[in-house]
Design a protein around this motif. Structure first.
Motif, PDB file in Angstrom:
ATOM      1  N   GLU A  72       0.855  -1.155  -0.066  1.00  0.00           N
ATOM      2  CA  GLU A  72       0.046   0.203  -0.014  1.00  0.00           C
ATOM      3  C   GLU A  72       0.850   1.448  -0.279  1.00  0.00           C
ATOM      4  O   GLU A  72       1.818   1.180   0.716  1.00  0.00           O
ATOM      5  CB  GLU A  72      -0.900  -0.009   1.358  1.00  0.00           C
ATOM      6  CG  GLU A  72      -2.001  -1.022   1.379  1.00  0.00           C
ATOM      7  CD  GLU A  72      -3.025  -0.800   0.086  1.00  0.00           C
ATOM      8  OE1 GLU A  72      -3.640   0.638   0.092  1.00  0.00           O
ATOM      9  OE2 GLU A  72      -3.623  -1.664  -0.254  1.00  0.00           O
ATOM     10  N   GLY A  73       0.301   2.350  -0.637  1.00  0.00           N
ATOM     11  CA  GLY A  73       1.162   3.603  -0.744  1.00  0.00           C
ATOM     12  C   GLY A  73       2.367   3.688  -1.646  1.00  0.00           C
ATOM     13  O   GLY A  73       3.387   4.486  -1.249  1.00  0.00           O
ATOM     14  N   VAL A  74       2.833   2.741  -2.221  1.00  0.00           N
ATOM     15  CA  VAL A  74       4.161   2.452  -2.836  1.00  0.00           C
ATOM     16  C   VAL A  74       3.771   3.237  -4.287  1.00  0.00           C
ATOM     17  O   VAL A  74       2.961   3.234  -5.207  1.00  0.00           O
ATOM     18  CB  VAL A  74       4.400   0.946  -3.434  1.00  0.00           C
ATOM     19  CG1 VAL A  74       5.415   0.891  -4.400  1.00  0.00           C
ATOM     20  CG2 VAL A  74       4.766   0.295  -2.183  1.00  0.00           C
ATOM     21  N   LYS A  75       4.888   4.148  -4.576  1.00  0.00           N
ATOM     22  CA  LYS A  75       4.606   4.810  -5.955  1.00  0.00           C
ATOM     23  C   LYS A  75       5.742   3.949  -6.510  1.00  0.00           C
ATOM     24  O   LYS A  75       7.099   4.169  -6.592  1.00  0.00           O
ATOM     25  CB  LYS A  75       5.077   6.315  -5.871  1.00  0.00           C
ATOM     26  CG  LYS A  75       5.074   6.897  -7.198  1.00  0.00           C
ATOM     27  CD  LYS A  75       5.310   8.448  -7.044  1.00  0.00           C
ATOM     28  CE  LYS A  75       5.349   9.221  -8.302  1.00  0.00           C
ATOM     29  NZ  LYS A  75       5.907  10.760  -8.342  1.00  0.00           N
ATOM     30  N   TRP A  76       5.293   3.375  -7.909  1.00  0.00           N
ATOM     31  CA  TRP A  76       6.303   2.702  -8.739  1.00  0.00           C
ATOM     32  C   TRP A  76       6.957   3.533  -9.645  1.00  0.00           C
ATOM     33  O   TRP A  76       6.342   4.531 -10.406  1.00  0.00           O
ATOM     34  CB  TRP A  76       5.542   1.476  -9.540  1.00  0.00           C
ATOM     35  CG  TRP A  76       4.821   0.445  -8.906  1.00  0.00           C
ATOM     36  CD1 TRP A  76       3.667   0.392  -8.384  1.00  0.00           C
ATOM     37  CD2 TRP A  76       5.576  -0.778  -8.591  1.00  0.00           C
ATOM     38  NE1 TRP A  76       3.391  -0.961  -7.902  1.00  0.00           N
ATOM     39  CE2 TRP A  76       4.638  -1.475  -7.842  1.00  0.00           C
ATOM     40  CE3 TRP A  76       6.833  -0.977  -8.889  1.00  0.00           C
ATOM     41  CZ2 TRP A  76       4.870  -2.629  -7.242  1.00  0.00           C
ATOM     42  CZ3 TRP A  76       7.323  -2.406  -8.196  1.00  0.00           C
ATOM     43  CH2 TRP A  76       6.325  -3.142  -7.468  1.00  0.00           C
ATOM     44  N   LEU A  77       8.157   3.403  -9.741  1.00  0.00           N
ATOM     45  CA  LEU A  77       8.954   4.297 -10.767  1.00  0.00           C
ATOM     46  C   LEU A  77       9.137   3.581 -12.068  1.00  0.00           C
ATOM     47  O   LEU A  77       9.220   4.122 -12.970  1.00  0.00           O
ATOM     48  CB  LEU A  77      10.532   4.551 -10.446  1.00  0.00           C
ATOM     49  CG  LEU A  77      10.485   5.309  -8.908  1.00  0.00           C
ATOM     50  CD1 LEU A  77      11.877   5.287  -8.261  1.00  0.00           C
ATOM     51  CD2 LEU A  77       9.837   6.428  -9.085  1.00  0.00           C
TER      52      LEU A  77
END
Length: 152
Positions: A72-77
């Protein structure tokens, strides 16, 4: 920073293909070694419990599922590893011992051993003379097999 049209095209194509549901590629090698075939399929990151191998008549089906963990809350690069279903089907043809097929998953590679049936293995046929019931000695091809019978 310079604009790179190829990188942008790659990014857009990747975004379109990422949302596409369907089956994933399962690269494989297949070769014969002595009296069995060996199928090696690349399935890195697959849980061995998700691998399903079926034989229905002469059709061998390999299925696998890869699920990627997402916090949860991960911003994928970047996200290039594919998740989803993998499927490969092969027609085994005649001369395969379907009861003896075995598989092993190790280091991201699925190896399926497919034995050749006894009936399909090369063998020598004994030649009997029509005048007697003893095998012909000169130039005879000797070995196991049934006398006077031909299997197709």
């Amino acid at each position: 920073m310079k604009f790179d049209p190829f990188r942008e095209l790659d990014r857009v194509a990747g975004a379109l293909l990422e949302s596409r549901p369907g089956l994933r590629l399962m690269p494989m090698d297949l070769y014969r070694e002595k009296d069995h075939y060996i199928l090696s399929a690349d399935l890195p990151g697959i849980d061995p419990g998700s691998v399903d191998i079926d034989v229905d008549g002469q059709l061998l089906t390999i299925r696998a599922e890869r699920t990627l963990r997402s916090a949860e809350g991960v911003k994928w690069l970047t996200r290039e590893r594919e998740s989803g279903s993998f499927l490969r089907q092969l027609n085994l043809g005649q001369g395969i011992d379907t009861e003896g097929i075995s598989a092993r998953y190790e280091n991201g590679v699925l190896n399926v051993m497919i034995p050749v049936s006894e009936r399909a293995k090369p063998r020598k046929i004994e030649v009997i003379s029509g005048e007697s019931s003893t095998p012909i000695q000169s130039g005879a091809v000797q070995g196991s097999g049934t006398q006077g019978a031909v299997e197709s």
